[in-house]
Write a protein that holds these residues in place. Structure first.
Motif, short mmCIF file in Angstrom:
data_model
loop_
_atom_site.label_atom_id
_atom_site.label_comp_id
_atom_site.label_asym_id
_atom_site.label_seq_id
_atom_site.Cartn_x
_atom_site.Cartn_y
_atom_site.Cartn_z
N UNK A 1 140.36 79.69 20.24
CA UNK A 1 139.02 79.09 20.13
C UNK A 1 138.52 79.15 18.68
N UNK A 2 138.81 80.25 18.00
CA UNK A 2 138.44 80.37 16.58
C UNK A 2 139.15 79.31 15.76
N UNK B 1 139.36 74.41 12.64
CA UNK B 1 140.33 73.38 12.27
C UNK B 1 140.02 72.01 12.85
N UNK B 2 139.17 71.96 13.88
CA UNK B 2 138.87 70.67 14.51
C UNK B 2 137.37 70.36 14.53
N UNK C 1 132.65 67.34 12.57
CA UNK C 1 131.20 67.18 12.31
C UNK C 1 130.93 66.87 10.85
N UNK C 2 131.68 67.50 9.97
CA UNK C 2 131.48 67.25 8.55
C UNK C 2 131.89 65.81 8.20
N UNK C 3 132.92 65.30 8.85
CA UNK C 3 133.33 63.92 8.62
C UNK C 3 132.23 62.96 9.05
N UNK C 4 131.60 63.22 10.19
CA UNK C 4 130.47 62.40 10.63
C UNK C 4 129.39 62.37 9.56
N UNK C 5 129.03 63.57 9.07
CA UNK C 5 127.94 63.66 8.10
C UNK C 5 128.31 63.03 6.76
N UNK D 1 128.63 70.51 18.55
CA UNK D 1 129.15 71.60 17.73
C UNK D 1 128.35 72.87 17.98
N UNK D 2 127.05 72.73 18.12
CA UNK D 2 126.17 73.86 18.40
C UNK D 2 126.63 74.59 19.67
N UNK D 3 126.96 73.81 20.70
CA UNK D 3 127.43 74.40 21.95
C UNK D 3 128.76 75.12 21.78
N UNK D 4 129.66 74.55 20.97
CA UNK D 4 130.96 75.18 20.73
C UNK D 4 130.80 76.51 19.99
#
Length: 230
Positions: free
Chosen positions: A131-132, A137-138, A143-147, A210-213
């Motif tokens: 999970x870490x 890595x994903x 999320x950064x790609x979206x932004x 992402x917040x939920x993850x």
């Protein structure tokens, strides 16, 4: 007599050898125990630090989501006024300023980078380790790609429209339209407002996921710390 002495000598020598071997084995066992203890302590330290940094990332995401929500509000307010031919008022200045505000999204990954250098196998729980790795890595890069995609379009598309039609008065607080009435018929400006609104909505959906993850991973770390280190 001589045979008895030889026999005693051999038994004594064997005893000495046995004692040495037992000593070596005990030393190795103690050394292994010390290595395991140090590894255990290091794992605990990494998990605790990961939790701290993940909590900081939650705060960063909360702030970015709030900023994006205000951008969406700004776009909706301006679209409503322009499309419904509403009169200009000073309260619109903050919205004319903030609708064109891209946000930077950066996370603190120092502990994760140290973990990769040390070896992710330091985290003994395989599910937790996976999970870490998945988060860093994903989910974070996604999320950064979206932004970053939106920020790139902002500089090439939104910023020129803003500069052409709006005068900045006080950065982050107030901007005024150069021709408010003209903007009501400015299709490009209206489309830019709608594109920006939709882009920020899309980003916020991604960021909330992402917040939920991150929250899920923090809960897993808490359980691991409670089960294996308390």
């Amino acid at each position: 007599m001589e045979q008895n002495n030889m026999r005693k000598y051999l038994l004594y020598a064997l005893g000495e050898i046995l004692l040495v071997m037992i000593g070596i084995l005990l030393a190795l066992q103690v050394n292994d125990w010390n290595d395991d203890r140090k590894k255990h302590e290091k794992e605990q330290e990494v998990l605790q630090q990961l939790k701290i940094e993940l909590s900081e990332d939650l705060s960063i995401l909360d702030e970015v989501i709030s900023l994006n929500d205000f951008v969406i509000l700004s776009c909706n307010t301006l679209i409503d006024h322009l499309e419904n031919d509403l009169p200009y008022n000073d309260s619109l200045e903050i919205y004319f300023d903030r609708w064109a505000s891209p946000n930077v999204l950066e996370f603190n990954g120092s502990t994760y980078q140290n973990l990769i250098t040390t070896g992710p196998e330091l985290i003994a729980n395989k599910n937790l380790r996976n999970e870490v790795l998945k988060l860093y890595n994903y989910y974070y890069p996604k999320s950064k790609t979206f932004n970053d995609y939106f920020r790139g379009d902002f500089h090439s598309f939104i910023a020129p429209i803003q500069l052409e039609n709006v005068e900045a008065v006080e950065w982050g607080k107030s901007s005024v339209p150069l021709d408010y009435e003209g903007l009501k018929k400015n299709t490009l400006f209206l489309n830019a407002l709608k594109w920006t609104k939709n882009g920020h909505r899309s980003n916020n959906l991604e960021f909330k996921s992402l917040l939920g993850s991150i929250q899920k991973l923090i809960e897993m770390i808490d359980r691991e710390l409670e089960d294996r280190f308390d």
